[in-house]
Design a protein around this motif. Sequence first.
Motif, PDB file in Angstrom:
ATOM      1  N   VAL A 130       0.859  -1.196   0.000  1.00 39.23           N
ATOM      2  CA  VAL A 130       0.000   0.000   0.000  1.00 39.23           C
ATOM      3  C   VAL A 130       0.895   1.246   0.000  1.00 39.23           C
ATOM      4  O   VAL A 130       0.950   1.988   0.988  1.00 39.23           O
ATOM      5  CB  VAL A 130      -0.979   0.012   1.196  1.00 39.23           C
ATOM      6  N   PRO A 131       1.605   1.485  -1.092  1.00 41.04           N
ATOM      7  CA  PRO A 131       2.588   2.578  -1.135  1.00 41.04           C
ATOM      8  C   PRO A 131       1.986   3.965  -0.970  1.00 41.04           C
ATOM      9  O   PRO A 131       2.707   4.906  -0.631  1.00 41.04           O
ATOM     10  CB  PRO A 131       3.235   2.411  -2.518  1.00 41.04           C
ATOM     11  N   ARG A 132       0.695   4.116  -1.219  1.00 45.60           N
ATOM     12  CA  ARG A 132       0.047   5.423  -1.073  1.00 45.60           C
ATOM     13  C   ARG A 132      -0.753   5.533   0.216  1.00 45.60           C
ATOM     14  O   ARG A 132      -1.562   6.442   0.388  1.00 45.60           O
ATOM     15  CB  ARG A 132      -0.856   5.693  -2.273  1.00 45.60           C
ATOM     16  N   GLY A 133      -0.536   4.601   1.121  1.00 48.52           N
ATOM     17  CA  GLY A 133      -1.235   4.629   2.396  1.00 48.52           C
ATOM     18  C   GLY A 133      -2.445   3.730   2.408  1.00 48.52           C
ATOM     19  O   GLY A 133      -2.993   3.379   1.365  1.00 48.52           O
ATOM     20  N   GLY A 134      -2.858   3.348   3.597  1.00 45.88           N
ATOM     21  CA  GLY A 134      -3.999   2.463   3.754  1.00 45.88           C
ATOM     22  C   GLY A 134      -3.960   1.827   5.127  1.00 45.88           C
ATOM     23  O   GLY A 134      -3.480   2.429   6.090  1.00 45.88           O
ATOM     24  N   THR A 135      -4.440   0.605   5.213  1.00 46.74           N
ATOM     25  CA  THR A 135      -4.494  -0.111   6.489  1.00 46.74           C
ATOM     26  C   THR A 135      -3.986  -1.538   6.300  1.00 46.74           C
ATOM     27  O   THR A 135      -4.344  -2.209   5.337  1.00 46.74           O
ATOM     28  CB  THR A 135      -5.931  -0.159   7.039  1.00 46.74           C
ATOM     29  N   VAL A 136      -3.146  -1.966   7.229  1.00 49.31           N
ATOM     30  CA  VAL A 136      -2.679  -3.344   7.258  1.00 49.31           C
ATOM     31  C   VAL A 136      -3.251  -4.001   8.508  1.00 49.31           C
ATOM     32  O   VAL A 136      -3.076  -3.489   9.618  1.00 49.31           O
ATOM     33  CB  VAL A 136      -1.139  -3.426   7.285  1.00 49.31           C
ATOM     34  N   THR A 137      -3.947  -5.119   8.323  1.00 56.86           N
ATOM     35  CA  THR A 137      -4.541  -5.857   9.439  1.00 56.86           C
ATOM     36  C   THR A 137      -3.801  -7.172   9.629  1.00 56.86           C
ATOM     37  O   THR A 137      -3.571  -7.912   8.667  1.00 56.86           O
ATOM     38  CB  THR A 137      -6.029  -6.149   9.168  1.00 56.86           C
TER      39      THR A 137
END
Length: 216
Positions: A130-137
């Motif tokens: 997610v190089p442009r940002g986001g969420t990792v669960t």
Amino acid sequence: MADIVELDGPDLAAMLCSRVCHDLISPVGAIGNGLEVLADPEQAEMAEFAQELINNAAKQARAKLEFARLAFGASSTQGTQIDTREAEKVAQSYMSGEKADLEWNIEPVLLPKNKVKMILNLLLISAGSVPRGGTVTVSLDGAPLGEEGAILKSTGKKTLIPHLVGPLLAGKPEDGRIDAQVIQPYYAGLLARESGLDVTIELVDDVVTIAAVKTK
């Protein structure tokens, strides 16, 4: 089908050391630049900016070092297990400097060292997806000790599977070679195999899922 590439101990250690050094070059260099500005009387007006640069870079370097000690090294933890609270602490600290947010859905529990190290290494891959940002669960598969493995999901504005990661996780790089640039995903796959798990990565509906599941 290609055979899994095996590395001897010295080569694996050297490549992992190169990876850690690569991660630290940027923040350590920023600290050096800030100190040079502070030492130059002709740049006195930049002192406040330089101090902020040093503080931020030092925080980032510490987070990366603490993460690397647990993800790549032996760490200071005694025995063969690691408390997931320690893993969460270094993971959250590391991810605070990344574009993605971290949702750590693992309850406090003692897990085998290699499984914790595997999860942290897979987290690096998820963050890169997610190089442009986001969420990792991050979650365990199978309660209470993740007997079936672990699942990591990445969602964001533009998700992707990092280049060549799939074959490297399987220990079968496309060109049959392993070097310091690709050692991290290879090492993640190695830790999974040592834990009796197989790793897959897929992109479906803008969600990247890394699944480390019990070998059948």
